[in-house]
Design a protein around this motif. Structure first.
Motif, mmCIF file in Angstrom:
data_model
loop_
_atom_site.group_PDB
_atom_site.id
_atom_site.type_symbol
_atom_site.label_atom_id
_atom_site.label_comp_id
_atom_site.label_asym_id
_atom_site.label_seq_id
_atom_site.Cartn_x
_atom_site.Cartn_y
_atom_site.Cartn_z
ATOM 1 N N GLY A 16 27.616 -49.438 35.649
ATOM 2 C CA GLY A 16 28.619 -50.314 36.255
ATOM 3 C C GLY A 16 28.383 -50.497 37.733
ATOM 4 O O GLY A 16 28.447 -51.615 38.271
ATOM 5 N N THR A 17 28.100 -49.389 38.416
ATOM 6 C CA THR A 17 27.871 -49.461 39.858
ATOM 7 C C THR A 17 26.717 -50.397 40.168
ATOM 8 O O THR A 17 26.778 -51.208 41.104
ATOM 9 C CB THR A 17 27.557 -48.060 40.404
ATOM 10 O OG1 THR A 17 28.497 -47.150 39.868
ATOM 11 C CG2 THR A 17 27.619 -48.031 41.910
ATOM 12 N N GLY B 29 30.867 -54.506 35.950
ATOM 13 C CA GLY B 29 30.655 -53.315 36.775
ATOM 14 C C GLY B 29 31.930 -52.543 37.012
ATOM 15 O O GLY B 29 31.978 -51.318 36.833
ATOM 16 N N PHE B 30 32.961 -53.255 37.396
ATOM 17 C CA PHE B 30 34.219 -52.558 37.666
ATOM 18 C C PHE B 30 35.015 -52.329 36.396
ATOM 19 O O PHE B 30 35.815 -51.397 36.325
ATOM 20 C CB PHE B 30 35.030 -53.340 38.696
ATOM 21 C CG PHE B 30 34.374 -53.371 40.053
ATOM 22 C CD1 PHE B 30 34.164 -52.192 40.764
ATOM 23 C CD2 PHE B 30 33.948 -54.558 40.614
ATOM 24 C CE1 PHE B 30 33.544 -52.215 41.993
ATOM 25 C CE2 PHE B 30 33.335 -54.581 41.851
ATOM 26 C CZ PHE B 30 33.126 -53.406 42.543
ATOM 27 N N GLY B 31 34.787 -53.211 35.410
ATOM 28 C CA GLY B 31 35.476 -53.035 34.132
ATOM 29 C C GLY B 31 35.136 -51.707 33.475
ATOM 30 O O GLY B 31 35.975 -51.103 32.806
ATOM 31 N N VAL B 32 33.905 -51.250 33.690
ATOM 32 C CA VAL B 32 33.532 -49.953 33.150
ATOM 33 C C VAL B 32 34.436 -48.871 33.728
ATOM 34 O O VAL B 32 34.981 -48.031 33.019
ATOM 35 C CB VAL B 32 32.060 -49.637 33.466
ATOM 36 C CG1 VAL B 32 31.749 -48.196 33.133
ATOM 37 C CG2 VAL B 32 31.143 -50.552 32.704
ATOM 38 N N ASN C 206 34.465 -49.095 27.362
ATOM 39 C CA ASN C 206 35.329 -47.939 27.630
ATOM 40 C C ASN C 206 34.969 -46.730 26.785
ATOM 41 O O ASN C 206 35.783 -45.836 26.637
ATOM 42 C CB ASN C 206 36.779 -48.320 27.388
ATOM 43 C CG ASN C 206 36.989 -48.862 25.997
ATOM 44 O OD1 ASN C 206 36.061 -48.869 25.197
ATOM 45 N ND2 ASN C 206 38.171 -49.313 25.714
ATOM 46 N N ALA C 207 33.778 -46.704 26.226
ATOM 47 C CA ALA C 207 33.441 -45.596 25.333
ATOM 48 C C ALA C 207 33.600 -44.248 26.023
ATOM 49 O O ALA C 207 33.925 -43.248 25.393
ATOM 50 C CB ALA C 207 32.017 -45.767 24.821
ATOM 51 N N TRP C 208 33.400 -44.226 27.342
ATOM 52 C CA TRP C 208 33.453 -42.939 28.050
ATOM 53 C C TRP C 208 34.865 -42.423 28.181
ATOM 54 O O TRP C 208 35.110 -41.218 28.208
ATOM 55 C CB TRP C 208 32.836 -43.085 29.452
ATOM 56 C CG TRP C 208 33.601 -44.019 30.352
ATOM 57 C CD1 TRP C 208 33.459 -45.353 30.435
ATOM 58 C CD2 TRP C 208 34.628 -43.652 31.275
ATOM 59 N NE1 TRP C 208 34.324 -45.880 31.343
ATOM 60 C CE2 TRP C 208 35.065 -44.847 31.882
ATOM 61 C CE3 TRP C 208 35.227 -42.441 31.652
ATOM 62 C CZ2 TRP C 208 36.069 -44.870 32.846
ATOM 63 C CZ3 TRP C 208 36.222 -42.472 32.602
ATOM 64 C CH2 TRP C 208 36.653 -43.690 33.199
ATOM 65 N N LEU C 209 35.810 -43.364 28.272
ATOM 66 C CA LEU C 209 37.151 -42.981 28.713
ATOM 67 C C LEU C 209 37.859 -42.017 27.760
ATOM 68 O O LEU C 209 38.284 -40.940 28.168
ATOM 69 C CB LEU C 209 37.963 -44.247 28.936
ATOM 70 C CG LEU C 209 39.234 -44.080 29.767
ATOM 71 C CD1 LEU C 209 39.496 -45.346 30.552
ATOM 72 C CD2 LEU C 209 40.418 -43.744 28.931
ATOM 73 N N PRO C 210 37.967 -42.364 26.464
ATOM 74 C CA PRO C 210 38.668 -41.433 25.585
ATOM 75 C C PRO C 210 37.935 -40.110 25.399
ATOM 76 O O PRO C 210 38.512 -39.153 24.906
ATOM 77 C CB PRO C 210 38.774 -42.187 24.258
ATOM 78 C CG PRO C 210 38.010 -43.419 24.395
ATOM 79 C CD PRO C 210 37.558 -43.594 25.785
ATOM 80 N N ARG C 211 36.681 -40.061 25.785
ATOM 81 C CA ARG C 211 35.965 -38.779 25.679
ATOM 82 C C ARG C 211 36.181 -37.942 26.931
ATOM 83 O O ARG C 211 36.304 -36.725 26.863
ATOM 84 C CB ARG C 211 34.475 -39.027 25.480
ATOM 85 C CG ARG C 211 34.133 -39.625 24.138
ATOM 86 C CD ARG C 211 32.635 -39.696 23.953
ATOM 87 N NE ARG C 211 32.261 -40.174 22.637
ATOM 88 C CZ ARG C 211 32.155 -41.457 22.334
ATOM 89 N NH1 ARG C 211 32.398 -42.388 23.234
ATOM 90 N NH2 ARG C 211 31.806 -41.818 21.116
#
Lengths: 716, 525, 257
Positions: A175-176, A220-223, A231-236
């Motif tokens: 994203g960055t 980039g910022f949506g990640v 958003n796969a990272w978020l719930p993990r």
């Protein structure tokens, strides 16, 4: 009065001192040091940003110049101030909470390290929001990404935690990269890296470039914001992070993603096309729906809250998207209203999600489990935590008088204003998104009824839950503070709206205050810019009640349609709140002293069908409660179930095991195809590497020819 | 294969067997060694296709006598496998591992007599609920005084239901014992993860009245009252089975007129019961008009019974040796005419139900019991006949002159709720057909012949409306009952109920329950 | 679906005229034996035939204990001089407790919610209660409703002898019913244990366990008798006095009315 730039310096040096102090003191003092430095720095930041938000002077100063790349600049405008105020208001209670919460890590993990990371994270977040040039922004952003990864992975001895941390880091870096390219694309015409310069040259950019910048920055910022499908990272990451960090992750860091989107697409490069706005709207809506769907079906308290964060960020994004569309079509007033709704919801989400995550962390720490199926009956043992969770649940379910109601109401009302747009296809998109958002709101109620009822009511379903006690005051009092914030933001929306309007006025060049909160209390007739018959009607309805006592702005939020749909909707949680209290009081008095006076009240056990003893395993579980939702949305969840049976003596079954596995729709439909696609390309390319020299020479020749053709076409 | 052939084969396999053949009663008793019991039962059920009727435990003066009763679906014939074991050593091999129908019989014997069945995995906590009764309380032993109350244990805080579903979030949804409107007490635990029920555990015997115990030392007259009143919706069938067991002991030929009238009454009861069962099925699907229509017919049949016999549930009619009441031929004709009129409307109801798609949607493919499972659990009655088992004692082991009537045993293959409904309708038609034949050939003569009670033991059986019912009676030297064993169709079908109530949506539960046509009173005894 | 509407309409009204007028259709009631003056020889034969002890000969009168009569018909069938038999169905009798609760009567005079608890019934009484919902008796027209939960019940209707396993559920149901509440015991089993008592599983009648307000004898009492009991509770019909008063007196009263 200390000016805001001095306050900023205090904030900066406090955190630096905090880091230094941490290194010097013994381990066991760390939680308190963190709480003191964190909360005082938050106060300083609050004052600094607060004065700017409420009309104080903005400031700007340059730090030092780096050769070739330019000067690092810091500044504070109202947009940053809004995000900073929210950040500070979250960091304040979370830091206090940490003093109690961190104690259970003593002796397991190094708290010094935690302190240093935590305070540095705070600083980096402050710097992101203060940054006024691309370099400063990206540096602070990188620091924030790495520090948040380190904090999420704090309990690093667990394999699962590390995996989740890596995923977060990898996706964040991708994203960055995209965001950096977007910013650089903006910087090319300006030939400078400072934001004001970028803004001044952004007008008249070609549509293709605008699209590129939008897509790159939005991805980039949506990640970071946790929007589907990135958003796969978020719930993990949320469930593995320490409790206080999850609260920050949801309430502060997700906002930073939104800040990035907003900074580029509203401030630096305002929308001129409807396409990006519609994409934002659709992605926001889809995120909201997918988020709440998974939140309803998941029963780990923190996983559930993480999915619910996706939902709320989705709602905010949908509001932003609507605003983008209205900006592009020239409806500046409605655009402002949409942005007000979005920012309001963002602030609300920060408060109630922090509240909920802190309650969840308390439950996790005191009970030791956080799966709803193993909780139950906590209200009798942790009454204050239960109350705080209930307040958070009411807020997030958008029930008045709490804060979630106001912003969701505004967002949905804004969706209805799409009637004023001219394009039919855009209207259809708005209608569909509005309907899905309404469904989302309904599912949110289901989800949090489940969370509260299964977690805090009923019979305890595990031995842990049976023997727990209320948390220390250092942990409950920050939650109470957040609860009060939630209530205040809900009860006094007109004040919040006018503050948000101040943020938006320089950006959209329109004010929503007149439209949303007409000054009913104003005494001079020329002040009221309403049609007389309309104003009279509202006066008859009692909008002027309290004029003498409360000579401020109106306490009614109104949503008036335009010429095409002249419907008016109004609501006032400010009035509703006292009326609610008075009504409840009347009911209490009537029942207590009227009806129940000469009746005997028999308290009895709940009616259980006459069984001998209601056992915990006979009561509803969270999984059971949410199973209807799972059944209805089977096509989206696509679970695979497998039953196995164990029998004794051929006919007697000893066990029926049911395994249910489901892959998150984002993983299934985006991540997995991406991964397999990448692998396929890699294998295809590998086929070229067969070691024949002639072929390699051929490749070189082919490349040369293609390059020449390309160069010639471009030059021509 | 006739009984003597079976006996021959058995002796060839197990030379230790002591057989006793009584062809006049188509009965073969085989006394076996204890260790041969499982093999003999296995051979009889799996190879000879004999059906397990029940286990009869008797506490003799010096030893236990266990009687495994088998009968055939295809030819007249009863086989009793007998075994003896000294009182001091009440351990027996379990046969329910391969003959699943014996499961509950063994559990009951363990709970009430204190027998031990080696290899049975689920003993205890059956008839006498463990949370309430002292362990080791064995009420069926002769030494236990059934008239005195006993001390109860303190509430057992350790008691847990036997939940076997292992799935995240699975729990046991509890229903009952007091549930719904007018229902008999049962406690169900539906193992579920919400909405979809994976398994159902009924907990029964809330109505345990210890009929078998209190019948001990009673006169046959008093026991007849018990037989008639323990499950009164099918009172006449059970009283008939009981008086037939007495008649079998005493070797009495019942006057022909009484036999015909008994058939008439039994079929009237079957008709009334089936109409009531259809009413409950309609009610479970919330089809209001159909429910009312069936309810009207049920009430009319109750009134018809009341007018015809004096009692709406046919109490006080059957006595050993015949009937207690004489009926005029004209009255019988009138009753049958009325029943025919009601049946006509019942047929019309069936036609209407068959075209009501919303009704059929709820019944079809709900609560399926396939033929294999039905065989395994030894189901009886309309439930078995809906699962492809043509099992009807009236045809195979005729009593009371049923061999003289022409009627068909309906049989459906699907085994779902709708198949069970169709069987009920068809049986009602057949019942009226039998009633017509009975009145057409009504012989004259008395309806009662004197009976002298003799000591001895015998089995009485009927095809009750819910299925095969067996009453085993032993009369002691003093002319009083010394052992009365009741094997009821509901006891068998409740055992198989869990097969139908598996992997279904929660809202289908009342329908499955209604189509299974179960009586708690008949099961709990 | 329209076929059901047509069918329903075509069926017409089936409902009984009771309580407005007397129901005279055949087969609505099994009737009860009638006590009174009988020759001593006949009376002693009848008493001997009654295996449940419902008949007794006191003061030269044959007294019928309706709590114990189980409709075995042995006093009327297979005997040379049978007992007199009364038809009728208004059998519900109130107990003395009713006086103390008179002030609550008004609470019940419009509608009653009834919870039915089967405490070991053979199925007949329960089936007769179920018949109250059929079009012939249609108790809804009188404001009587069956409810599945005790929380909204006014009347606890008990059928069957009280078995040991059902004691606790029954107690729970009774406790869960809000005051004021009435208890109706239906059937000989509920009143005396019937043929099932005494035994180690049901050794007492229900009135020893709960205060019973209205008793309905019969095994089973026909639906109209149960309806009568409900009307007594609602204050719409006077109670009969089969059980409490001398039987012959009652007989004369019935004649007078």
């Amino acid at each position: 009065m200390i000016s805001s730039d001095i306050l900023f310096q205090i904030f900066f040096w406090l955190l630096v001192t905090g880091v230094v102090t941490t290194i010097l003191i013994p381990e066991r003092w760390c939680p308190n040091v963190l709480a003191w430095f964190g909360s005082v720095a938050a106060l300083a930041l609050l004052l600094s940003a607060g004065t700017v938000l409420l009309g104080g002077d903005t400031f700007r100063f340059s730090l030092w110049t780096i050769p070739v790349l330019g000067t690092l600049e810091l500044s504070l405008d109202k947009l940053s101030a809004l995000f900073l105020v929210v950040t500070a208001l979250i960091f304040l209670p979370v830091s206090v909470f940490s003093s109690g919460y961190l104690k259970h890590y003593l002796g397991h993990y190094s708290l010094k390290v935690f302190n240093i990371w935590y305070l540095s994270l705070f600083l980096s977040i402050g710097l992101i929001l203060f940054a006024s040039d691309v370099l400063m922004f990206l540096l602070a952003w990188e620091a924030m990404s790495i520090l948040s990864y380190l904090l999420v992975n704090f309990e690093h001895r667990d394999e699962e935690h590390t995996a989740a941390g890596y995923l977060m880091l990898a996706m964040g870096e991708a994203g960055t990269l995209a965001a950096a390219i977007a910013l650089l694309l903006l910087a090319i015409p300006a030939d400078s890296l400072s934001f004001p310069a970028l803004k001044s040259t952004s007008r008249g950019m070609s549509e293709g470039l605008q699209w590129a910048i939008f897509l790159l920055s939005f991805f980039g910022f949506g990640v970071k914001a946790g929007l589907a499908p990135f958003n796969a990272w978020l719930p993990r990451a949320h469930p593995v992070a320490p409790g206080n960090i999850s609260a920050l992750l949801s309430s502060v860091i997700l906002n930073l993603g939104l800040y990035g989107i907003v900074r580029i697409n509203m401030d630096i490069l305002p929308m001129t096309m409807t396409g990006p706005g519609l994409i934002t709207l659709i992605i926001g809506t889809v995120s909201a729906f997918v988020g709440i769907l998974y939140a309803t079906t998941k029963n780990d308290l923190k996983v559930m809250l993480a999915h619910s964060s996706i939902e709320n960020i989705g709602i905010v994004t949908a509001g932003l998207g609507a605003g983008f569309v209205f900006t592009a079509t020239g409806h500046t007033l409605i655009a402002t209203i949409a942005f007000v709704a979005a920012f309001y919801h963002m602030a609300n989400h920060s408060f109630y999600k922090a509240l909920l995550f802190l309650s969840a962390a308390t439950v996790d720490m005191k009970v030791g489990v956080r799966h709803l199926d193993q909780l139950g009956g906590l209200i009798r043992r942790m009454p204050l935590t239960a109350l705080c969770f209930l307040a958070g649940a009411l807020s997030i379910s958008a029930l008045p008088p709490f804060n979630g109601f106001v912003s969701e109401w505004l967002t949905l009302q804004t969706m209805l204003r799409s009637a004023e747009l001219s394009s039919v296809s855009v209207k259809v998109v708005f209608a569909l998104c509005g309907a899905i958002l309404a469904l989302t709101a309904a599912l949110a109620v289901t989800c949090f009824v489940k969370a509260f009822a299964m977690g805090f009511l009923g019979i305890s379903r595990s031995a842990h839950a049976e023997k727990t006690t209320e948390a220390a005051r250092s942990m409950t009092s920050p939650m109470v503070v957040l609860m009060v914030f939630c209530l205040l933001l809900g009860v006094l929306p007109t004040f919040v709206i006018s503050a948000l309007d101040g943020v938006l006025k320089p950006i959209t060049q329109a004010s929503a205050v007149e439209a949303l909160t007409p000054p009913f209390f104003a005494t001079s007739p020329d002040h009221i810019k309403l049609k007389p018959e309309f104003a009279a009607e509202f006066r008859d309805l009692g909008a002027q009640v309290g004029q003498e006592v409360f000579p401020g702005q109106g306490l009614v939020v109104m949503h008036r349609g335009g010429e095409h749909n002249p419907v008016v909707f109004a609501m006032s949680t400010s009035y509703m709140f006292p009326v609610l209290i008075i009504l409840l009081a009347i009911v209490f008095v009537v029942v207590r002293f009227g009806l129940a006076r000469d009746r005997c009240v028999i308290r009895n056990q709940r009616w259980d069908g006459g069984i001998r003893r209601l056992l915990p395993e006979m009561t509803y579980t969270a999984t059971g409660f949410s199973n209807p939702v799972r059944v209805i949305f089977d096509t989206i969840l696509r679970p695979t179930t497998q039953d196995t049976q164990a029998t004794v003596e051929a006919h007697f079954r000893a066990a029926i095991r049911r395994r249910r596995e489901e892959v998150h729709i984002v993983d299934r439909s985006v991540i997995t195809p991406l991964r397999s696609g990448a692998l396929k390309i890699a294998y295809a390319l590998a086929a070229m590497h067969h070691g024949r020299l002639n072929a390699y020479v051929g490749y070189g020749l082919l490349t040369l020819v293609l390059s020449l053709v390309l160069v010639l076409t471009v030059a021509g | 294969m006739t009984l003597d052939n079976i006996q021959e084969i058995a002796i060839r396999h197990w030379p230790d067997i002591k057989p006793r053949l009584d062809l006049s009663h188509s009965l073969c008793e085989m006394e076996c060694e204890l260790e041969d019991i499982p093999d003999v039962c296995k051979w009889l059920s799996l190879e000879m296709h004999y059906v397990f009727a029940g286990l009869i435990v008797e506490e003799g003066s010096s030893d236990w006598e266990l009687r495994y009763v088998f009968y055939s679906d295809h030819e007249p014939g009863w086989i009793y496998i007998l075994t003896h074991q000294p009182l001091s050593d009440p351990a027996f091999p379990s046969i329910s591992g391969f003959l699943h129908a014996a499961d509950w019989h063994e559990r009951e014997a363990e709970d009430l007599f204190g027998l031990y069945f080696a290899g049975h995995p689920r003993l205890g906590d059956f008839v006498l609920h463990n949370e309430r009764w002292q362990e080791k309380l064995r009420p069926m032993l002769h030494s236990f005084d059934g008239k005195k109350s006993v001390e109860h244990r303190m509430p057992d805080l350790e008691w847990k239901p036997n939940l076997i579903v292992k799935a995240p979030g699975a729990f046991g949804m509890t229903i009952g014992p007091k549930f719904s409107g007018v229902t008999e007490p049962v406690h169900f635990l539906l193992e579920t993860v919400g909405e979809d029920v994976i398994r159902t555990i009924p907990r029964l015997f809330y109505k345990y009245r210890a009929i078998e115990k209190i019948a001990e030392r009673l006169t046959t007259e008093s026991t007849l009252l018990l037989a008639e009143r323990f499950a009164a919706t099918t009172a006449f069938a059970h009283s008939l089975a009981f008086v037939q067991s007495i008649e079998n002991i005493c070797g009495i030929k019942v006057p022909e007129r009484a036999q015909v009238l008994r058939v008439l009454l039994a079929e009237l009861e079957r008709l009334r019961h089936h109409v009531g069962a259809v009413q409950e099925i309609c009610e479970s699907t919330a089809l209001a008009v159909a429910t009312s229509q069936a309810a009207i017919m049920e009430e009319e049949l109750l009134r018809l019974s009341g007018w015809f016999t004096g009692h709406r549930y046919l109490f006080g009619l059957a006595v050993p040796g015949g009937l207690n009441k004489e009926f005029d031929d004209s009255v019988c004709h009138e009753a049958v005419q009325q029943a025919k009129a009601i049946l006509k409307r019942f047929d019309r109801l069936e036609e209407m139900l068959r075209v009501s798609s919303s009704f059929l949607d709820r019944l079809e493919e709900v609560g399926i019991v396939n033929q294999l499972e039905a065989m395994k659990h030894g189901l009886v009655g309309p439930v078995a006949r809906a699962s492809g088992i043509t099992r009807d004692l009236r045809k195979v082991q005729p009593y009371s002159g049923y061999e003289a009537y022409t009627f068909e045993v309906p049989c459906e293959q699907e085994g779902d709720g709708y198949a069970r409904l169709r069987v009920l309708f068809e049986e009602a038609r057949q019942s009226v057909k039998i009633m017509e034949q009975a009145t057409a050939s009504l012989p004259g003569g008395p309806v009662f012949s004197e009976v002298r009670i003799k000591p001895g033991s015998a089995l009485g059986w009927v095809e009750a409306p819910r299925g095969a019912a067996f009453h085993w009676l032993r009369i002691g030297e003093d002319g009083r009952v010394s052992r009365y064993r009741l094997i009821t169709p509901s006891f068998v079908n409740w055992h198989g109920f869990h097969v139908a109530a598996e992997n279904f949506a929660f809202q289908d539960f009342p329908i499955i329950l209604a189509t299974f046509d179960l009586s708690v009173a008949e099961n709990d005894r | 679906m329209s076929q059901w509407v047509r069918k329903g309409l075509a069926t017409g009204i089936k409902t009984t005229c009771y309580p407005g007028r007397e129901e005279t259709a055949p087969g609505v009631s099994p009737g009860l034996p009638l006590g009174g003056d009988y020759p001593e020889k006949q009376a002693s034969e009848l008493v001997k035939r009654c295996t449940v002890g419902a008949l007794s000969f006191q003061n030269h009168k044959l007294v019928v204990d309706y709590r114990r009569c189980v409709h075995c018909y042995r006093c009327i069938r297979g005997v040379t001089l049978p007992i007199a038999w009364q038809q009728g169905y208004e059998w519900a009798t109130d107990t003395n407790i009713i006086e103390t609760r008179k002030k609550f009567v008004r609470a019940f005079d419009r509608s009653l919610n009834i919870i039915v608890v089967d405490t070991g019934d053979c199925g007949a009484c329960l089936n007769e209660v179920r018949q109250l919902n059929n079009p012939y008796y249609n108790m809804h027209r009188l404001g009587f409703f069956i409810t599945p939960t005790p929380r909204e019940a006014d009347v606890l209707l008990i059928v069957g002898p009280l078995t040991d396993h059902m004691r606790e559920p029954l107690r729970k149901v009774y406790d869960a019913i809000p005051m004021p509440k009435w208890v109706i015991a239906v059937g000989a089993c509920a009143l005396s244990g019937g043929v099932f008592s005494p035994s180690f599983v049901c050794d007492e009648n229900i009135s020893e366990f709960l205060p019973v307000d209205v008793e309905v004898p019969g095994q089973p009492p026909p639906p109209l008798a149960i309806l009568h009991a409900l009307l007594v509770v609602a204050g719409l019909k006077p109670p009969a006095s089969l059980i409490t008063q001398s039987v012959s007196l009652k007989h004369e009263e019935v004649k007078k009315q």
